[in-house]
Design an enzyme around this catalytic site. Structure first.
Site, PDB file in Angstrom:
ATOM      1  N   VAL A  86       0.806  -1.444  -0.014  1.00 59.41           N
ATOM      2  CA  VAL A  86       0.012  -0.118   0.059  1.00 59.41           C
ATOM      3  C   VAL A  86       0.971   1.175   0.114  1.00 59.41           C
ATOM      4  O   VAL A  86       1.580   1.355   0.734  1.00 59.41           O
ATOM      5  CB  VAL A  86      -0.871   0.114   1.177  1.00 59.41           C
ATOM      6  N   LYS A  87       0.677   2.013  -1.165  1.00 57.12           N
ATOM      7  CA  LYS A  87       1.368   3.249  -0.985  1.00 57.12           C
ATOM      8  C   LYS A  87       0.802   4.352  -0.691  1.00 57.12           C
ATOM      9  O   LYS A  87      -0.491   4.861  -1.086  1.00 57.12           O
ATOM     10  CB  LYS A  87       1.571   3.440  -2.588  1.00 57.12           C
TER      11      LYS A  87
END
Length: 218
Positions: A86-87
């Site tokens: 997850v960025k």
């Protein structure tokens, strides 16, 4: 050093993967839009398509900028595939979200890092990766490579597990310099990766070898 490709183009990802040197993929909303991929369902499906090509981390970016929204989007992204990272953007709410995901065992990539202080905060919160944008720093007459080196020193001082993912790579010398100073990962375009294999003396040497071989078989 791990090699990630920074794109949403499936053909480029497959080409890099077929070379046998690809470790992962990073992408973002701009890269998705460049490939004409719009709409939430299409974007989520595209992340899965990327994960089905490369057996490695695939950074998928949240759009929300509030804590609750980032958690909601991040959990949905993480559930898509085991390879998803997850960025999260480097903002106060993002730091809070990274800490939350760290406690849940969800890997994160803190993006839009432009200072050592930001990198330190992300590592304290438990980010899996941080993405300093060295090319964008170079664009404004700031030494992006020097930032990578500074972060490397800080992380080594305190034995942080967070990996330095050198982003905004523009050309092969960016990759070489990042390797020299110990960046854990580089992410860049396929053109920069392929350029590492090019050298005029290699081309001339191969041309001569083939010419000599042809003469010997006449």
């Amino acid at each position: 050093m791990q090699f990630f490709i920074d794109t949403a183009n499936l053909s480029e990802i497959k080409e890099a993967n077929d070379m046998g040197i690809l470790d992962g993929v990073t992408t973002n909303p701009s890269l998705m839009a460049k490939e004409g991929i719009t709409g939430k369902e299409n974007i989520l499906a595209h992340y899965v398509a990327i994960c089905n090509i490369v057996d490695g981390p695939v950074s998928a970016e949240v759009i929300a900028t509030d804590f609750e929204g980032m958690v909601r989007e991040g959990e949905q992204l993480a559930a898509l595939h085991k390879n998803i990272v997850v960025k999260i953007p480097m903002i106060p709410e993002g730091i809070k979200a990274i800490k939350y995901f760290s406690g849940k065992g969800i890997r994160t990539n803190c993006t839009l890092i432009f200072s050592a202080g930001q990198a330190l905060l992300a590592a304290k919160a438990g980010a899996t990766y941080i993405s300093p944008f060295l090319g964008r720093l170079d664009d404004v007459s700031t030494d992006g490579i020097a930032l990578i080196e500074q972060i490397r020193t800080i992380y080594d001082n305190y034995l942080f597990d967070t990996e330095i993912l050198a982003a905004s790579i523009r050309h092969p010398m960016h990759i070489i310099h990042c390797a020299e100073i110990g960046a854990d990962v580089m992410t860049g375009p396929l053109s920069a990766i392929k350029a590492l294999a090019k050298h005029p003396l290699t081309d001339l040497g191969l041309q001569q070898f083939l010419a000599d071989h042809a003469k010997g078989n006449q």
